[in-house]
Design a protein around this motif. Structure first.
Motif, PDB file in Angstrom:
ATOM      1  N   GLU A 146      28.699  92.394   5.930  1.00  0.00           N
ATOM      2  CA  GLU A 146      28.319  92.528   4.534  1.00  0.00           C
ATOM      3  C   GLU A 146      27.395  93.729   4.382  1.00  0.00           C
ATOM      4  O   GLU A 146      26.425  93.869   5.121  1.00  0.00           O
ATOM      5  CB  GLU A 146      27.609  91.269   4.041  1.00  0.00           C
ATOM      6  CG  GLU A 146      28.505  90.054   3.966  1.00  0.00           C
ATOM      7  CD  GLU A 146      27.794  88.857   3.377  1.00  0.00           C
ATOM      8  OE1 GLU A 146      26.713  89.060   2.757  1.00  0.00           O
ATOM      9  OE2 GLU A 146      28.302  87.733   3.531  1.00  0.00           O
ATOM     10  N   ILE A 147      27.713  94.594   3.408  1.00  0.00           N
ATOM     11  CA  ILE A 147      26.891  95.774   3.141  1.00  0.00           C
ATOM     12  C   ILE A 147      26.534  95.785   1.666  1.00  0.00           C
ATOM     13  O   ILE A 147      27.341  95.387   0.814  1.00  0.00           O
ATOM     14  CB  ILE A 147      27.625  97.076   3.550  1.00  0.00           C
ATOM     15  CG1 ILE A 147      26.684  98.268   3.424  1.00  0.00           C
ATOM     16  CG2 ILE A 147      28.883  97.278   2.749  1.00  0.00           C
ATOM     17  CD1 ILE A 147      27.222  99.543   4.042  1.00  0.00           C
ATOM     18  N   ASP A 148      25.329  96.191   1.355  1.00  0.00           N
ATOM     19  CA  ASP A 148      24.867  96.208  -0.024  1.00  0.00           C
ATOM     20  C   ASP A 148      25.808  97.090  -0.850  1.00  0.00           C
ATOM     21  O   ASP A 148      26.141  98.212  -0.465  1.00  0.00           O
ATOM     22  CB  ASP A 148      23.442  96.776  -0.081  1.00  0.00           C
ATOM     23  CG  ASP A 148      22.759  96.525  -1.413  1.00  0.00           C
ATOM     24  OD1 ASP A 148      23.388  96.824  -2.458  1.00  0.00           O
ATOM     25  OD2 ASP A 148      21.634  96.009  -1.409  1.00  0.00           O
ATOM     26  N   GLU A 149      26.203  96.575  -2.008  1.00  0.00           N
ATOM     27  CA  GLU A 149      27.160  97.289  -2.850  1.00  0.00           C
ATOM     28  C   GLU A 149      26.599  98.635  -3.331  1.00  0.00           C
ATOM     29  O   GLU A 149      27.367  99.545  -3.686  1.00  0.00           O
ATOM     30  CB  GLU A 149      27.555  96.435  -4.049  1.00  0.00           C
ATOM     31  CG  GLU A 149      26.410  96.082  -4.949  1.00  0.00           C
ATOM     32  CD  GLU A 149      26.844  95.181  -6.088  1.00  0.00           C
ATOM     33  OE1 GLU A 149      26.019  94.953  -6.994  1.00  0.00           O
ATOM     34  OE2 GLU A 149      27.991  94.712  -6.088  1.00  0.00           O
ATOM     35  N   ARG A 150      25.295  98.789  -3.319  1.00  0.00           N
ATOM     36  CA  ARG A 150      24.698 100.062  -3.742  1.00  0.00           C
ATOM     37  C   ARG A 150      25.067 101.196  -2.798  1.00  0.00           C
ATOM     38  O   ARG A 150      25.057 102.370  -3.188  1.00  0.00           O
ATOM     39  CB  ARG A 150      23.169  99.933  -3.810  1.00  0.00           C
ATOM     40  CG  ARG A 150      22.667  98.991  -4.893  1.00  0.00           C
ATOM     41  CD  ARG A 150      21.179  98.802  -4.784  1.00  0.00           C
ATOM     42  NE  ARG A 150      20.815  98.225  -3.497  1.00  0.00           N
ATOM     43  CZ  ARG A 150      19.557  98.031  -3.104  1.00  0.00           C
ATOM     44  NH1 ARG A 150      18.541  98.390  -3.892  1.00  0.00           N
ATOM     45  NH2 ARG A 150      19.304  97.465  -1.923  1.00  0.00           N
ATOM     46  N   HIS A 151      25.426 100.872  -1.553  1.00  0.00           N
ATOM     47  CA  HIS A 151      25.745 101.913  -0.578  1.00  0.00           C
ATOM     48  C   HIS A 151      27.243 102.173  -0.480  1.00  0.00           C
ATOM     49  O   HIS A 151      27.648 103.150   0.164  1.00  0.00           O
ATOM     50  CB  HIS A 151      25.209 101.529   0.801  1.00  0.00           C
ATOM     51  CG  HIS A 151      23.734 101.328   0.840  1.00  0.00           C
ATOM     52  ND1 HIS A 151      22.840 102.289   0.398  1.00  0.00           N
ATOM     53  CD2 HIS A 151      22.990 100.265   1.243  1.00  0.00           C
ATOM     54  CE1 HIS A 151      21.608 101.826   0.552  1.00  0.00           C
ATOM     55  NE2 HIS A 151      21.665 100.601   1.049  1.00  0.00           N
ATOM     56  N   ILE A 152      28.030 101.328  -1.103  1.00  0.00           N
ATOM     57  CA  ILE A 152      29.480 101.502  -0.984  1.00  0.00           C
ATOM     58  C   ILE A 152      29.939 102.818  -1.568  1.00  0.00           C
ATOM     59  O   ILE A 152      30.795 103.510  -1.010  1.00  0.00           O
ATOM     60  CB  ILE A 152      30.209 100.307  -1.656  1.00  0.00           C
ATOM     61  CG1 ILE A 152      29.905  99.021  -0.891  1.00  0.00           C
ATOM     62  CG2 ILE A 152      31.717 100.560  -1.730  1.00  0.00           C
ATOM     63  CD1 ILE A 152      30.515  97.788  -1.509  1.00  0.00           C
ATOM     64  N   ALA A 153      29.367 103.209  -2.710  1.00  0.00           N
ATOM     65  CA  ALA A 153      29.781 104.447  -3.373  1.00  0.00           C
ATOM     66  C   ALA A 153      29.441 105.677  -2.548  1.00  0.00           C
ATOM     67  O   ALA A 153      30.016 106.756  -2.751  1.00  0.00           O
ATOM     68  CB  ALA A 153      29.147 104.534  -4.745  1.00  0.00           C
ATOM     69  N   ASP A 154      28.513 105.539  -1.612  1.00  0.00           N
ATOM     70  CA  ASP A 154      28.114 106.692  -0.805  1.00  0.00           C
ATOM     71  C   ASP A 154      29.014 106.889   0.408  1.00  0.00           C
ATOM     72  O   ASP A 154      28.863 107.873   1.134  1.00  0.00           O
ATOM     73  CB  ASP A 154      26.667 106.516  -0.332  1.00  0.00           C
ATOM     74  CG  ASP A 154      25.691 106.490  -1.485  1.00  0.00           C
ATOM     75  OD1 ASP A 154      25.901 107.265  -2.440  1.00  0.00           O
ATOM     76  OD2 ASP A 154      24.743 105.686  -1.440  1.00  0.00           O
ATOM     77  N   ILE A 155      29.902 105.951   0.651  1.00  0.00           N
ATOM     78  CA  ILE A 155      30.784 106.031   1.801  1.00  0.00           C
ATOM     79  C   ILE A 155      32.091 106.660   1.363  1.00  0.00           C
ATOM     80  O   ILE A 155      32.753 106.178   0.450  1.00  0.00           O
ATOM     81  CB  ILE A 155      31.038 104.645   2.403  1.00  0.00           C
ATOM     82  CG1 ILE A 155      29.703 104.022   2.820  1.00  0.00           C
ATOM     83  CG2 ILE A 155      31.995 104.737   3.579  1.00  0.00           C
ATOM     84  CD1 ILE A 155      29.830 102.631   3.327  1.00  0.00           C
ATOM     85  N   ALA A 156      32.489 107.739   1.998  1.00  0.00           N
ATOM     86  CA  ALA A 156      33.714 108.449   1.600  1.00  0.00           C
ATOM     87  C   ALA A 156      34.929 107.637   2.032  1.00  0.00           C
ATOM     88  O   ALA A 156      34.866 106.915   3.006  1.00  0.00           O
ATOM     89  CB  ALA A 156      33.749 109.829   2.229  1.00  0.00           C
TER      90      ALA A 156
END
Length: 199
Positions: A189-199
């Motif tokens: 599980e990863i915080d959704e705030r960081h998902i957009a930063d992953i290409a």
């Protein structure tokens, strides 16, 4: 929920990578999709993790009873037929002795009725013998299922009865879940705030 620390190389969008200008320049690699160069940044995350089987089998209690022994828990690898836990069989064995004595008693009564040619008693006692035999078969089947074994080679993904010795169980209660060794996945599980930063 268990936790695990993981280190991952994540392709970072250039706008996000600009936040790390004061740090050492991140490594780069050729991107086949864009034809350009993409920055990489090494991150360490302390993430919740769950082990899930793409195919998994629930191991359930075959009948109401009590936990006698349990030596396996989540995370253990097991072989097909390997003992996971054992249910208490003392009450079943006591019941089996009682039914055997009852059947023997009915058998003696049947022989006596045959000697006296008492057809009514023969029919009644014959029915009682059949009933005792059916009950014995059911008890023997339950005794054969007091050993809870692994259905196939795999890893236990949930279940721990080591702290439940003597605890009552209901028929159908899930004791373990087992997944094949070659068919399970780790879900992070990863915080959704960081998902957009992953290409």
């Amino acid at each position: 929920m268990q936790y695990v620390e993981v280190a991952v190389n994540i392709p970072i969008r250039r706008t996000f990578a600009a936040k790390y200008e004061e740090a050492a320049p991140p490594p780069e690699f050729e991107s086949e999709e864009s034809g350009g160069r993409v920055n990489l940044q090494l991150f360490h995350y302390h993430l919740p993790v769950e082990l899930e089987g793409q195919v998994q089998r629930s191991v359930t209690a075959p009948f109401p009873g009590y936990v006698r022994d349990a030596g396996r828990r989540a995370g253990d690898t097991v072989k097909a037929g390997e003992l996971l836990a054992r249910l208490d069989d003392r009450d079943l064995r006591t019941e089996r002795v009682r039914l055997l004595a009852q059947r023997d008693q009915h058998t003696n009564q049947y022989r006596e009725a045959m000697a006296n040619r008492d057809r009514a008693q023969i029919r009644i006692i014959s029915s009682q013998i059949d009933q005792a035999e059916a009950q014995l078969a059911m008890v023997d089947e339950q005794l054969a299922r007091t050993d809870i074994v692994a259905p196939f080679d795999g890893v236990i993904i949930s279940g721990d009865l080591t702290q439940s010795l003597g605890a009552p169980l209901e028929r159908g209660q899930v004791l373990y879940e087992v997944a094949p060794l070659e068919s399970y996945r780790v879900v992070l599980e990863i915080d959704e705030r960081h998902i957009a930063d992953i290409a």
